[in-house]
Structure formats: C-alpha cells, structure tokens
Design a protein around this motif. Structure first.
Motif, short mmCIF file in Angstrom:
data_model
loop_
_atom_site.label_atom_id
_atom_site.label_comp_id
_atom_site.label_asym_id
_atom_site.label_seq_id
_atom_site.Cartn_x
_atom_site.Cartn_y
_atom_site.Cartn_z
N ASN A 1 23.13 42.71 32.99
CA ASN A 1 22.85 42.68 31.48
C ASN A 1 22.72 41.35 30.97
O ASN A 1 21.92 40.98 29.95
CB ASN A 1 24.19 43.31 30.70
CG ASN A 1 24.36 44.58 31.12
OD1 ASN A 1 23.98 44.97 32.31
ND2 ASN A 1 25.08 45.12 30.24
N LYS B 1 27.93 38.51 30.20
CA LYS B 1 28.56 39.92 29.89
C LYS B 1 28.55 41.03 30.90
O LYS B 1 27.57 41.02 31.69
CB LYS B 1 27.62 40.45 28.80
CG LYS B 1 27.84 39.70 27.45
CD LYS B 1 26.68 40.32 26.36
CE LYS B 1 26.97 39.27 25.14
NZ LYS B 1 28.21 39.64 24.42
N ASP C 1 31.12 43.83 28.27
CA ASP C 1 30.08 44.51 26.98
C ASP C 1 30.29 45.96 27.01
O ASP C 1 30.20 46.41 25.74
CB ASP C 1 28.73 44.06 27.89
CG ASP C 1 27.67 44.72 26.82
OD1 ASP C 1 27.62 44.12 25.65
OD2 ASP C 1 26.93 45.35 27.19
N THR C 2 30.37 46.77 28.29
CA THR C 2 30.53 48.08 28.18
C THR C 2 31.50 48.57 29.14
O THR C 2 31.46 48.25 30.31
CB THR C 2 28.99 48.93 28.56
OG1 THR C 2 28.20 48.33 27.51
CG2 THR C 2 29.02 50.33 28.35
N LYS D 1 35.44 46.06 24.30
CA LYS D 1 34.25 45.13 24.10
C LYS D 1 34.44 43.61 23.70
O LYS D 1 35.04 43.82 22.65
CB LYS D 1 33.29 46.10 23.45
CG LYS D 1 31.74 45.18 23.11
CD LYS D 1 31.02 46.06 22.63
CE LYS D 1 29.58 45.30 22.46
NZ LYS D 1 28.31 46.19 22.61
N GLY D 2 33.86 42.71 24.23
CA GLY D 2 34.16 41.41 23.88
C GLY D 2 35.29 40.83 24.49
O GLY D 2 35.51 39.56 24.42
N THR E 1 29.05 44.90 32.47
CA THR E 1 29.23 46.40 32.50
C THR E 1 30.23 46.76 33.54
O THR E 1 30.02 46.36 34.62
CB THR E 1 27.83 47.11 32.77
OG1 THR E 1 26.92 46.99 31.52
CG2 THR E 1 27.95 48.77 32.58
#
Length: 109
Positions: A98, A102, A31-32, A57-58, A104
């Motif tokens: 999160n 996902k 995600d981040t 991302k993704g 981080t």
C-alpha cells in the motif's frame, strides 16, 4: 532497514570498551486489519469484541502488540468455551504494498 554499528577499543590490554550506534529502521503502522477466520463461531466472537482489539488503524506495528493481541483473542475464546484454542493458532500476514510505511494485516486462524 535498521542497522547497528559496533566499535571495540582495548585499553591497557585488560579492558575492552564497546560502542554501539543503533539506527532504527522505518516505523510501520497498521492501515487495515482483515480477519481471515474460517470458523463462523470464532469469527463472530472476534468481531463482536473487535472494539477491544489492540490492532488499531494508525497504531505502531511491533512484536509486543502482535503478541498481546494473540493473548487477548486466546483469552476471549477460552472464556467463550473454546478451551482447547491456543494462541499459536493465530498468525499474521503483513502486506506493505500500500505504501512505504503502512501495513495491511491479515489475521488468520
């Protein structure tokens, strides 16, 4: 949260047949990505070449991706004059708070 179920059958006391059922766990995606690089020069070079990063991302999170990114950063920094930099100086910290799938990611040197 993956699992493997194993079953073994013996045939005529000589041969053994094994069966495996593999259930893959949850797929985690990035995600981040947060860079935690204290050395300003190294941080600048990594940010400058961030468009070449494999960590997007993704993207699916897996060990192959993490290892490839470590190789890429090591090569980048050696090409910029950090000849003693080793990829094992790069570590990852993952936070799944999160959401369920996902992540981080904190990239540290």
């Amino acid at each position: 949260n993956s699992s493997v179920i194993h079953k073994t059958d013996t045939i005529l006391k000589k041969n053994i047949v094994s069966y495996f059922e593999i259930r893959e766990g949850t797929l985690y995606t990035i995600d981040t990505v947060i860079l935690q690089i204290p050395d300003e020069q190294i941080r600048w070079y990594v940010i400058e070449q961030r468009h070449q990063s494999i960590l997007k991302k993704g993207s699916e999170l897996d060990q192959t991706t993490l290892l490839a990114e470590r190789d890429r950063v090591e090569k980048l920094l050696k090409n910029k004059g950090f000849y003693d930099f080793q990829k094992d100086l790069i570590s990852y910290e993952l936070d799944t708070a999160n959401g369920r799938t996902k992540v981080t990611m904190y990239v540290k040197t």
